[in-house]
Design an enzyme around this catalytic site. Structure first.
Site, PDB file in Angstrom:
ATOM      1  N   HIS A  99      -0.833   1.880   6.504  1.00  0.00           N
ATOM      2  CA  HIS A  99      -0.509   0.575   5.944  1.00  0.00           C
ATOM      3  C   HIS A  99      -1.403   0.285   4.753  1.00  0.00           C
ATOM      4  CE1 HIS A  99      -3.637  -0.109   8.994  1.00  0.00           C
ATOM      5  NE2 HIS A  99      -3.989  -1.201   8.319  1.00  0.00           N
ATOM      6  N   HIS A 101      -3.157  -2.729   2.440  1.00  0.00           N
ATOM      7  CA  HIS A 101      -3.578  -4.126   2.377  1.00  0.00           C
ATOM      8  C   HIS A 101      -3.426  -4.638   0.950  1.00  0.00           C
ATOM      9  CE1 HIS A 101      -5.811  -4.124   6.293  1.00  0.00           C
ATOM     10  NE2 HIS A 101      -5.815  -2.817   6.037  1.00  0.00           N
TER      11      HIS A 101
END
Length: 140
Positions: A99, A101
């Site tokens: 993922h 940010h």
């Protein structure tokens, strides 16, 4: 389900979504480091950067770039934005689903990536660059 992001992508857990398409989902981080902290998550599970489909990774960054522009244009009015991807536990990865940010930044927001930056001699830089060049031939 062991993978919390898989559960969010599947719709089994709630998320404050800001973007959704066939490849990625972006939503507000439950534990934001700064106000407006977002996560861009590939819909296909990949535990880490090495397992991430290159097209999914490229799309994550394209979406993150758009989200960074949207955050900057919003009434959140950050002074800057960081994109941050932790790959592996020692790098700070806590959820093992790759993922990205999107971190809106403001003076004094308390978020920091601290390091003791050194200035090694050119020979050392050349040696390290050579090691990476050699490994690049075998990299996917």
């Amino acid at each position: 389900m062991d993978c919390v992001f898989c559960a969010i992508v599947a719709g089994d857990l709630p998320a404050s979504q800001v973007y959704d398409d066939d490849r990625v989902l972006a939503f507000a981080d439950l534990n934001p480091a700064t106000t407006g902290h977002l996560l861009v998550v590939p819909k296909r599970h990949a535990a880490d950067l090495a397992a991430l489909d290159p097209d999914d990774g490229a799309h994550m960054f394209r979406v993150a770039q758009r989200l960074a522009a949207a955050v900057r244009a919003s009434s959140l009015e950050p002074e800057g934005v960081n994109l941050f991807l932790a790959d592996g536990e020692v790098a700070g990865q806590e959820v093992f689903h790759a993922h990205l940010h999107v971190l809106p930044r403001r003076t004094g927001d308390g978020f920091a990536v601290a390091a003791d930056f050194a200035s090694p001699p050119r020979e050392e830089l050349d040696r390290v660059a050579g090691l990476v060049r050699e490994a690049l031939a075998d990299a996917p």
